[in-house]
Design an enzyme around this catalytic site. Structure first.
Site, PDB file in Angstrom:
ATOM      1  N   GLU B  29       0.843  -1.201   0.000  1.00  0.00           N
ATOM      2  CA  GLU B  29       0.000   0.000   0.000  1.00  0.00           C
ATOM      3  C   GLU B  29       0.879   1.253   0.000  1.00  0.00           C
ATOM      4  O   GLU B  29       1.827   1.343   0.788  1.00  0.00           O
ATOM      5  CB  GLU B  29      -0.903  -0.031   1.249  1.00  0.00           C
ATOM      6  CG  GLU B  29      -1.864  -1.220   1.228  1.00  0.00           C
ATOM      7  CD  GLU B  29      -2.360  -1.647   2.614  1.00  0.00           C
ATOM      8  OE1 GLU B  29      -2.073  -0.954   3.595  1.00  0.00           O
ATOM      9  OE2 GLU B  29      -3.035  -2.691   2.697  1.00  0.00           O
ATOM     10  N   GLU B  60      -5.187  -6.178   2.915  1.00  0.00           N
ATOM     11  CA  GLU B  60      -4.040  -6.973   3.389  1.00  0.00           C
ATOM     12  C   GLU B  60      -4.173  -8.463   3.099  1.00  0.00           C
ATOM     13  O   GLU B  60      -3.202  -9.131   2.759  1.00  0.00           O
ATOM     14  CB  GLU B  60      -3.806  -6.753   4.887  1.00  0.00           C
ATOM     15  CG  GLU B  60      -3.168  -5.413   5.223  1.00  0.00           C
ATOM     16  CD  GLU B  60      -4.166  -4.270   5.245  1.00  0.00           C
ATOM     17  OE1 GLU B  60      -5.384  -4.545   5.150  1.00  0.00           O
ATOM     18  OE2 GLU B  60      -3.731  -3.114   5.355  1.00  0.00           O
ATOM     19  N   GLN B  82       2.045  -2.269   5.753  1.00  0.00           N
ATOM     20  CA  GLN B  82       2.334  -0.920   6.234  1.00  0.00           C
ATOM     21  C   GLN B  82       2.721  -0.847   7.717  1.00  0.00           C
ATOM     22  O   GLN B  82       3.609  -0.097   8.091  1.00  0.00           O
ATOM     23  CB  GLN B  82       1.108  -0.062   5.962  1.00  0.00           C
ATOM     24  CG  GLN B  82       1.419   1.372   5.769  1.00  0.00           C
ATOM     25  CD  GLN B  82       0.287   2.058   5.029  1.00  0.00           C
ATOM     26  OE1 GLN B  82      -0.841   2.145   5.538  1.00  0.00           O
ATOM     27  NE2 GLN B  82       0.544   2.540   3.840  1.00  0.00           N
ATOM     28  N   PHE B  83       2.032  -1.604   8.535  1.00  0.00           N
ATOM     29  CA  PHE B  83       2.367  -1.729   9.954  1.00  0.00           C
ATOM     30  C   PHE B  83       2.254  -3.207  10.300  1.00  0.00           C
ATOM     31  O   PHE B  83       1.350  -3.877   9.799  1.00  0.00           O
ATOM     32  CB  PHE B  83       1.402  -0.910  10.830  1.00  0.00           C
ATOM     33  CG  PHE B  83       1.639   0.567  10.766  1.00  0.00           C
ATOM     34  CD1 PHE B  83       2.449   1.200  11.697  1.00  0.00           C
ATOM     35  CD2 PHE B  83       1.054   1.336   9.761  1.00  0.00           C
ATOM     36  CE1 PHE B  83       2.675   2.578  11.630  1.00  0.00           C
ATOM     37  CE2 PHE B  83       1.278   2.707   9.687  1.00  0.00           C
ATOM     38  CZ  PHE B  83       2.092   3.326  10.621  1.00  0.00           C
ATOM     39  N   ASP B  85       1.145  -4.612  12.725  1.00  0.00           N
ATOM     40  CA  ASP B  85      -0.151  -4.939  13.334  1.00  0.00           C
ATOM     41  C   ASP B  85      -1.120  -5.489  12.289  1.00  0.00           C
ATOM     42  O   ASP B  85      -2.026  -6.253  12.618  1.00  0.00           O
ATOM     43  CB  ASP B  85      -0.774  -3.686  13.950  1.00  0.00           C
ATOM     44  CG  ASP B  85       0.221  -2.915  14.802  1.00  0.00           C
ATOM     45  OD1 ASP B  85       0.078  -2.914  16.017  1.00  0.00           O
ATOM     46  OD2 ASP B  85       1.171  -2.322  14.224  1.00  0.00           O
ATOM     47  N   PHE B  86      -0.934  -5.072  11.043  1.00  0.00           N
ATOM     48  CA  PHE B  86      -1.880  -5.463   9.990  1.00  0.00           C
ATOM     49  C   PHE B  86      -1.674  -6.914   9.547  1.00  0.00           C
ATOM     50  O   PHE B  86      -2.442  -7.447   8.749  1.00  0.00           O
ATOM     51  CB  PHE B  86      -1.788  -4.521   8.782  1.00  0.00           C
ATOM     52  CG  PHE B  86      -1.993  -3.065   9.116  1.00  0.00           C
ATOM     53  CD1 PHE B  86      -2.525  -2.682  10.342  1.00  0.00           C
ATOM     54  CD2 PHE B  86      -1.653  -2.065   8.210  1.00  0.00           C
ATOM     55  CE1 PHE B  86      -2.710  -1.335  10.662  1.00  0.00           C
ATOM     56  CE2 PHE B  86      -1.832  -0.722   8.522  1.00  0.00           C
ATOM     57  CZ  PHE B  86      -2.356  -0.353   9.744  1.00  0.00           C
ATOM     58  N   ILE B  87      -0.637  -7.543  10.082  1.00  0.00           N
ATOM     59  CA  ILE B  87      -0.469  -8.977   9.852  1.00  0.00           C
ATOM     60  C   ILE B  87      -1.714  -9.723  10.329  1.00  0.00           C
ATOM     61  O   ILE B  87      -2.079 -10.764   9.794  1.00  0.00           O
ATOM     62  CB  ILE B  87       0.819  -9.487  10.543  1.00  0.00           C
ATOM     63  CG1 ILE B  87       1.991  -9.364   9.565  1.00  0.00           C
ATOM     64  CG2 ILE B  87       0.672 -10.937  11.024  1.00  0.00           C
ATOM     65  CD1 ILE B  87       3.280  -9.962  10.031  1.00  0.00           C
ATOM     66  N   HIS B 129      -0.975   0.335  16.189  1.00  0.00           N
ATOM     67  CA  HIS B 129       0.132   0.583  15.255  1.00  0.00           C
ATOM     68  C   HIS B 129       1.485   0.449  15.943  1.00  0.00           C
ATOM     69  O   HIS B 129       2.471   1.021  15.485  1.00  0.00           O
ATOM     70  CB  HIS B 129       0.032   1.983  14.653  1.00  0.00           C
ATOM     71  CG  HIS B 129      -1.077   2.164  13.659  1.00  0.00           C
ATOM     72  ND1 HIS B 129      -2.394   2.093  14.008  1.00  0.00           N
ATOM     73  CD2 HIS B 129      -1.062   2.413  12.324  1.00  0.00           C
ATOM     74  CE1 HIS B 129      -3.149   2.303  12.928  1.00  0.00           C
ATOM     75  NE2 HIS B 129      -2.368   2.494  11.894  1.00  0.00           N
TER      76      HIS B 129
END
Lengths: 328, 327
Positions: B29, B60, B82-83, B85-87, B129
């Site tokens: 992204e 994601e 991007q972060f 956390d988005f895993i 984040h």
């Protein structure tokens, strides 16, 4: 085509007979698996596609060996239709070393990369973005192959479905999204889980064509998939096909099918069976006689009997192989 | 050797591998003109074009799955999430698909993809984040997990990760992006599974990851003033883990403090402590292994609270002294 059937020019009469046979092979494999589960000879779980043979056979009939598919938890039909050896599939279900996954994958994870089958999937909707990635490779490396991505009606309520369709659409990737709407995601009826009549209408949200077809009509499956594959190969991007079909068996082995009526099931079996219907087409078109069709059925039955023998006689994997292939 | 930042080292590794092979491409992204959330890919779309620096929608799960599919069919995608956390949104594709495909398919096929993703706290971005979830990924057989702490390591480890035929989760720490260090211009790779001794010492082994390596180095300077010598071991990769280097350091010092930013409960520090206890180093221990990790709390917004949630230099100093005070 001398019999005047409307099919793509490369589909010969011999090919039609072969497809008829293939549908019997798919049916007999899953009927046999059902029997073995009942007897406790195969463990784990499995999801049978009895009644859905025309979607697998018809969609894969228009593909080249270099074209690819992704499959689902109900994937035995797709696997056979894309060229897998039923004997090695049966060996996998028996957990044997000669199986496609050396006995480590089982029913839900059979892949046959050499024939372009990128694998079944135990996660509903899990294979849809993977198909998009495989199509991306085709486009980036200019390989010319198309990916047909199979999934069920239930998967179209997963986020992966929406994300993948959007991605494939904006990147105009050579992928055909093929929804086998067999009316139920486990016990969840499409009447209860959707507020739309046709899943294919969702295609409009992504700016791609959506087609609703009779998934038990082999010729309709062939023609619609062919059109979508040609479109994809020509660089025009994805299509969403929704094929209405029905699974005769439950979701998996322990399913008492309390969510549907016996009448509904019998209606599909008696009036809309894909194999019976196509047999009539072949007979009426003068492509095969009743006797020939019977020979084809018997030869398919024999092939599965042989597959069982191969599986039964195959060795178990060595315990030392347990940790193999986790990392390269 | 010239000095470049950790961020530039990551970019240089990607650039050099992309120049070397057309199979390598990046997707994520805002990685185009925007250069990604932290500017890591800045300039790359101008150099390589939009085919190979592929800007994606905010999806994601979809983009991670697309990376899996591309990897399975012969590409070597580098995915920027991007972060880290988005895993959580991409977990099915990473855990159920990428990690398992090769094994499930009986050794057929492989998924040579890298998921690069900024992790950790310290930027005031609060609970969604700022997490450190590396232990989650390290728990999954089939994934390799990398946590570089220096610019030199970032380049060498990323090159190794791109060359690896397994899926690799590559955690970049946000606070380290602007740190600099000597980095060779030419390509080099640091083998995954080779720890680095960031500082030699004799009294206590401090095993630290990512930002904690730097905090441990600061602690070492303070402790040295009091005559305490610590050896700092940076595993660099959690999977595979260089048990040998850790064990031999512990045998040398007899005392251990394991420190990471992630929440201590269920964190990777417990794994390292248990591994030491099960190893031959156990007989050399003069005190129980100490663990320092984040408090069991989502990372708060307030800067003082945020700092308080994770181990600081003073905490490392206190822990080192505590282990020395154990008989």
């Amino acid at each position: 085509m001398k019999a005047g059937l409307q099919v793509p020019s490369f589909i010969t009469e011999e090919k039609l007979i072969e497809l008829h046979r293939q549908m019997w092979v798919i049916r007999y494999l899953d009927e046999k698996v059902d029997e073995f589960f009942a007897k406790g000879l195969i463990h784990g779980t499995t999801h049978l596609c009895v009644g859905q043979e025309a979607t697998a056979a018809g969609a894969c009939a228009v593909l080249n060996e270099s074209d690819k598919i992704t499959s689902t938890h109900r994937g035995h039909g797709h696997c056979i239709a894309k060229g897998a050896d039923p004997a090695r599939m049966m060996a996998e279900l028996f957990g044997r070393e000669t199986g496609y996954c050396k006995g480590k994958g089982g029913s839900m994870h059979i892949a046959d990369l050499d024939k372009g089958n990128l694998g079944a999937n135990g996660i509903v909707g899990g294979g849809i973005p993977i198909a998009v990635g495989a199509a991306l490779t085709s486009k980036m490396k200019n390989l010319g192959y198309v990916v047909v991505c199979f999934f069920g009606d239930g998967a179209t309520n997963e986020g992966s479905f929406h994300e993948a369709l959007n991605l494939a659409s904006i990147w105009r990737l050579p992928v055909v999204f093929f929804c086998e709407n067999n009316q139920y995601g486990m016990s969840g009826s499409v009447k209860e889980m959707f507020n739309i009549e046709h899943i294919a209408t969702r295609a409009a949200s992504y700016g791609i064509p959506g087609k609703v077809i009779d998934g038990n009509d082999l010729l309709e499956v062939i023609n619609t998939t062919h059109e979508a594959v040609e479109r994809a190969r020509g660089g025009e991007g994805p299509t969403l096909i929704e094929a209405k079909t029905y699974r005769y068996k439950g979701h998996s082995k322990s399913d008492a099918k309390k969510y549907r009526t016996r009448e509904e099931e019998m209606d599909w079996r008696k009036n809309r069976d894909p194999i019976d219907r196509f047999a009539r087409v072949l007979e009426e078109a003068g492509i095969a006689s009743k006797e020939q069709l019977e020979e084809i059925r018997v030869s398919a039955f024999k092939e599965i009997e042989d597959a069982v023998k191969f599986a039964e006689q195959s060795p178990m994997p060595a315990l030392e192989s347990l940790l193999d292939d986790v990392y390269i | 050797m010239r000095e470049i930042s950790y961020l530039e080292a990551v970019r240089e590794a990607m650039t050099q591998k992309m120049l070397e092979s057309d199979d390598v491409f990046i997707m994520g992204e805002d990685i185009g003109v925007y250069g990604g959330a932290f500017g890591v890919t800045r300039g790359m779309i101008e150099q390589f074009g939009p085919e190979r620096v592929r800007i994606t929608p905010i999806s994601e799960c979809g983009i991670t799955g697309a990376a899996v599919g591309a990897a399975l069919t012969g590409m070597r995608p580098i995915l920027e999430l991007q972060f880290s956390d988005f895993i959580t949104i991409a977990t099915d594709q990473i855990v159920n698909q990428a990690a398992k495909i090769r094994y499930m398919y009986g050794g057929k096929g492989n998924v040579p993809m890298v998921v690069r993703t900024p992790a950790g706290s310290g930027t005031g971005a609060a609970a969604q984040h700022s997490q450190s979830l590396e232990a989650w990924m390290a728990h999954i057989p089939g994934l390799k997990v990398v946590q570089p702490s220096t610019a030199y390591d970032a380049k060498g480890l990323l090159i190794a990760a791109i060359e690896d035929n397994n899926p690799v989760i590559f955690y970049e720490h946000k606070l380290l992006y602007r740190t600099s260090g000597p980095v060779p211009e030419q390509m080099y790779s640091i083998p995954l599974g080779k720890a680095d001794i960031k500082r030699e010492g004799t009294d206590v082994t401090v095993i630290a990851t990512a930002v904690m390596v730097h905090k441990a180095l600061e602690a070492a300077v303070e402790l040295e003033k009091e005559g305490i010598s610590i050896e700092i071991v940076d595993p660099r990769t959690l999977v595979p883990l260089d048990e040998e280097t850790i064990v031999s350091s512990v045998k040398k010092t007899g005392r251990v403090v394991v420190v990471h930013e992630a929440v201590k409960r269920g964190g990777f520090g417990g794994e390292i402590a248990a591994m030491i206890a099960e190893s031959e180093a156990f007989d050399y221990l003069d005190a129980p292994v100490q663990r320092l990790g984040g408090l069991p709390v989502p990372i708060p917004y307030n800067p003082e609270l945020e700092k308080h949630a994770i181990p600081q230099v003073k905490d490392i100093i206190r822990s080192v002294k505590a282990t020395l005070n154990r008989a």
